[in-house]
Structures are given as structure tokens and as C-alpha cells.
Design a protein around this motif. Sequence first.
Motif, mmCIF file in Angstrom:
data_model
loop_
_atom_site.group_PDB
_atom_site.id
_atom_site.type_symbol
_atom_site.label_atom_id
_atom_site.label_comp_id
_atom_site.label_asym_id
_atom_site.label_seq_id
_atom_site.Cartn_x
_atom_site.Cartn_y
_atom_site.Cartn_z
ATOM 1 N N PRO B 93 39.926 36.733 43.968
ATOM 2 C CA PRO B 93 39.337 36.097 42.912
ATOM 3 C C PRO B 93 38.641 34.713 43.586
ATOM 4 O O PRO B 93 37.886 34.276 42.699
ATOM 5 N N PHE B 94 38.899 34.401 44.742
ATOM 6 C CA PHE B 94 38.198 33.106 45.362
ATOM 7 C C PHE B 94 36.763 33.603 45.398
ATOM 8 O O PHE B 94 35.760 32.895 45.216
ATOM 9 N N MET B 492 42.184 28.474 52.067
ATOM 10 C CA MET B 492 42.943 28.438 50.718
ATOM 11 C C MET B 492 43.883 27.159 50.744
ATOM 12 O O MET B 492 44.456 27.006 49.717
ATOM 13 N N PRO B 494 44.674 23.598 50.795
ATOM 14 C CA PRO B 494 43.927 22.131 50.481
ATOM 15 C C PRO B 494 44.085 21.366 51.517
ATOM 16 O O PRO B 494 42.957 20.445 51.654
ATOM 17 N N THR B 549 34.897 22.390 49.077
ATOM 18 C CA THR B 549 35.646 22.937 47.724
ATOM 19 C C THR B 549 36.560 23.673 48.260
ATOM 20 O O THR B 549 36.352 24.944 49.014
ATOM 21 N N VAL B 550 37.925 23.482 47.708
ATOM 22 C CA VAL B 550 39.029 24.344 48.045
ATOM 23 C C VAL B 550 39.083 25.826 47.718
ATOM 24 O O VAL B 550 39.109 26.690 48.234
ATOM 25 N N ALA B 551 38.814 25.809 46.647
ATOM 26 C CA ALA B 551 38.858 26.971 45.762
ATOM 27 C C ALA B 551 37.870 27.192 44.275
ATOM 28 O O ALA B 551 37.906 26.072 43.762
ATOM 29 N N LYS B 552 37.291 28.287 44.105
ATOM 30 C CA LYS B 552 36.550 28.543 43.112
ATOM 31 C C LYS B 552 36.614 29.787 42.492
ATOM 32 O O LYS B 552 36.116 30.753 42.608
ATOM 33 N N ALA B 553 38.201 30.088 42.191
ATOM 34 C CA ALA B 553 38.472 31.259 41.845
ATOM 35 C C ALA B 553 38.097 31.566 40.519
ATOM 36 O O ALA B 553 38.173 30.961 39.493
#
Lengths: 43, 556
Positions: B93-94, B492, B494, B549-553
Motif C-alpha cells: 500500500p505504501f 515506515m 516515523p 513524507t512518512v507514508a502515503k499509503a
Amino acid sequence: MTEPSSTEPPSPRPGFLATLVRVLLVQAIALGALALLQYRYGR
Amino acid sequence: MRWLDWVVIVAWLVFVVGDSLRRTRGTTGLTGYFLANRSLPWWAVGLSVMATQLSAITMIGTTGQGATDGLRFVQFYFGLPLAMVILGVTLVPFLHGARVFTAYEYLERRFDAKTRALTAFLFLCSRGLSCGTIIAAPAVVFAGIFGWDLRFTVALIGIPTVLYTMIGGVQAVAWADVKQMVIITGSLLAIVVVLLLRIPVTPDEALVVAGTAGRMQPFDWSFDVTKTYTVWSGLIGGTFLMLSYFGTDQSQVQRYLTAKSVAEARTSLLMSAYWKIPLQALVLLIGVLVFVFYVFNRPPMLFNPAHDARVREAEPAAYRDLQTRHEVAWGLRRQLAPAIGGRGGWAVETFRKADSALVTTRTEALALAGRVTGENSRDVNYIIPHFVRTQLPVGLAGLFIAAILAAAMSAVSAELNSLASATVIDFYRRWVRPEATDAHFLAVSRGATALWGLAACVVATYAASLGSLIEVVNRFGSFFYGSILGVFLLAMAPWARAGGAFVGLIAGMTVVGLVSFGAPQVSFLWHNVIGAVTVVLVGSVLRVGASGTVAKAGAA
């Protein structure tokens, strides 16, 4: 459909456990068959 | 080779290239060329994922391994299902949600440009050479077994593969993979049927013979890090290896980035989770049945005919002596095989001694071949091709050879496509011409595919003389596989920062290198665990540098 914000830390998604259980069940059958082969012929 | 076998092979190649190109009309932009406009159904992506992992080595090397070592190798895949489930909820998903072309592109958003550049560069180095070795492996074997010119086989695999990959991009690759998985699975099942018909005992008795010779032990429960294949190395080391391969290697990541949605990408990976172990067990079982076939039919002492001829000529006395011992041991084993249906007893013990004598003779013959030729014979790779050439009926031999070519082509095409994507997206578009048009990038991508294809064919042609270099690169590759996984795990987290990730990557590779040289007895599967854990630890402690950006799932 939800889109987490860009700084949101990852978290387990819904359905993860169900998928895990389903995959593990199928693997249990495959590995069980291999174990039977080893038990019957591999000793 | 008979003419009907050639008809099957040529018809197959024409069909794969023609149909793949037909399906790629409309590939006009970079997103179409590298991501199929994110339009492929899960089952096509799933088959493409499996076809990419399955190379010609699997068809000829793993089956040969089944013949000499039994089912043990299946443990290598025990971590795969778990890895697929984990990836389905983490990296898939990431990466899919981040709308990136390459896995490394995401690392720049999360960390910085140098982390992206280093990981992409490591990928290009290792995959660039491995592409050549994937073509070389069947080419070398076919040269030995069928007498084909090495350059001919390299061209037979390389030209159609480069053609459809260069013109059609990832869509051509994926649809060719679908067809290739069908022919591979079909030919594996067909060879099982032939074997069962050719072995002069019932399947149950055949497996008793295999079990008596130690070929029916898929589980080794010992916790020994010096053993390559155990349940634990497969479950723990294998999980890390598969997480790294499927989660961070562009040749696999690009497969599921073509899926319509995160949910379809996830489902495509689950196809491997369900089917990889049964498929691999089938491949090994074919090897086991070939072993049983050669219990009842006289096998050559050396399956590599070129080495056999050279040893016979250079050391005639030693060869005759070994050949005589080989004949005697095989004759005794053959005589006892029908009598070992029951458990224990004199027949079983004597059968095992005869089998052991046969193995010893073969080991001595292989060592002699190594001394005479100065090469590692890799005789195990010649067992199945020898069986195909001498035992399979006309047409079916062609089908199996077409399947071996298909396996090589599916692996190579995915690698060429991913090498081109990393070259263009991570380097050319990032550093050289960021402002160019989509049409320009598309043309450059086709050129990059052609150049990588040419390089792969050159490496394959000179694989024998490049042997030591390739081994060095492969060894170096094992240093960073787990470490790159560590960087993506950090991505992934933070709390992780760019400086920590980069230093962690270097630290991970260094530690694995030290373990590799300092304790070479530690199995390579554990290197992935060591690398990933080191990167995560160092990157977690060292919190310096920028954090993107940590995640853009993407959502399911």
C-alpha cells in the motif's frame, strides 16, 4: 476507501488477520502433505 | 533434436512475441510503458510475479537438485507466504499509494536523494549482471547437451525478449509472463506423467525407493546456522529474503505497481503465497522421480557430455576405473530396488550402501572432471536436459525446451524492464533531463531497454570467462539485500531520519560483509536478517538529517 494522511504511521489494516489465517491454513495443508510424505517414505 | 520439437519451439516463440506486441498497442506514455497505466488484473500480475521469480535455473537446476538431494530445498520457500502477507499490509500500500515508478523513488520522498541513488545504483549493478547469468545458464547447458552454439542460444532467448520488452514495455512483459507460466506448469505436469509411465514400479514403490535413498526428507528441524536449508533458516532467513526481494527489488515491485488498485496488488502477491510452495515441491518431486528413473535405467556417470568426453580422453585409466565402480554400484542398486518395499532388513541396508557407493564414485568423477577441465562442472544442471533429450517423446521434448526458454525469457524481460525504469526514472529523469517531455522519456526508456538487453547478451556470451567476476558481484549482492530491506523498514518508521537511514545502509552492508568473510560458514539466508536488523538499529539510534513524507499509503 480512505486515504490516510501523509504523516500517519502505518497500522495493520482490516482483513490482515483474516488473510493471515487463510494463507496459514492453505500452507498448513501443503506442509501437512509434505510431512505425510516424509512420515510415509522419508524414515 | 527432431524437426517436430523445433516446430513447437519456433511456434511458441512466434506466439509469445506476436501476442505480447498485439496487446501493447496504445502504450504511448511513460506510465503505460512502465506501469501499464495501473490497469492490469490481479491474476495477470500474480502470474507475472511468479514467472519473474521462476527462471531457467529453476527448471534445470532445481529439478537436478531434487534428483541429487531430494525435497530439502523446498524449505528455502517456507518464509514466502508470511512475507507476502506482511508486504500486503506494509510496503504494497505504501508504494502503490505513493504513485511512484520505482521503489527507490519513494526513498527520496521519505529520506533524501543520495539514499535513493545508492539503492538504485546497487540494484542496477546486481540485476545488470544477473540478467546475463539468467540467459547464460540454459545457454551453457544446451550447448553441452544439444551441441547448440552458445551464441545461438543466447540469441534465441535474448532477441525475442529484448524485442517485446523494448517495444511493448511492462504490458508486453506481463502478458508474456502469463503465457509463460501456463507453458511452464503444463510441461512440468506432462513430465510427471511421462516419468510415472516410464518408471517400472507403482508410484508408491517409486517413492519408497526415493525415501530409502534419502530423497524424501523435506523437513530438517535442526537449528544450525551453518546448514543452508533448514526449517528455521527458511522460516526466519527466508522471510527476510522474500520481504527484501518482493518488497524492495524493482524487478518485483514493478509487477504489482501495474495492478489496478492496492487490493488487486495485494491479491496478486497472495497468489504466490498460496501456490509457490506446492509448485516448488512439484519441481523437486520431478527431480526425485528422475532419480528413481535412473535407479531402474543406467545413468551416465557424468551428465555433462563435454566434461565426460574430456575426462575420458585425458585420464583414460582413471575414467575406466571409476566407470567400472559406477556400473557395479548401479547394478547392485538396480537389482535390490524392487525388493525394498518392506521396511528395514538386509535389502534396504545393501541398497543404501550401493547408493552411497554410487554417490562416492560420482563425487570422485566430478572432482576429476574439475581437475581436467579447470571448470566447475555444475553437473546437476545437466540431469534433466539429459533426460529430456534421451527419454521424452517427440514434441514433448520441444515443449519442455520451450518451457525452459520461457522461464528464462520471463525472468529476463522483467529485469530488463525494471533496469530501464530505474535507469530512466532514478537517474536520467532525476539528474540529467528533469524537464523533458513524456515522448522523450519513452524513447530513452526503449533505448535503455535495448542497451541493457545488449549488455545482458554480452555478459551471457562471455559468462564462462566472467565467472569469477559474476561470483564476486553475486557475493557482493548478498551483502546489501537485507540492508536495503532495512532502509525500507526504516522508511515506515516515523522516527527515522535521512542521515540515519544512509549511515544504517552502509553499516548494514559492512556488518554483513564482515560476517560473510569472518564467519563464512554462516548460511547466506541469515545475512538478510543480520543486514536488515543492523540498518533498523543504526537508523533508529542515529536520528539525523531530514525527514520527508512518512507514508502515503493507498487504500484497499
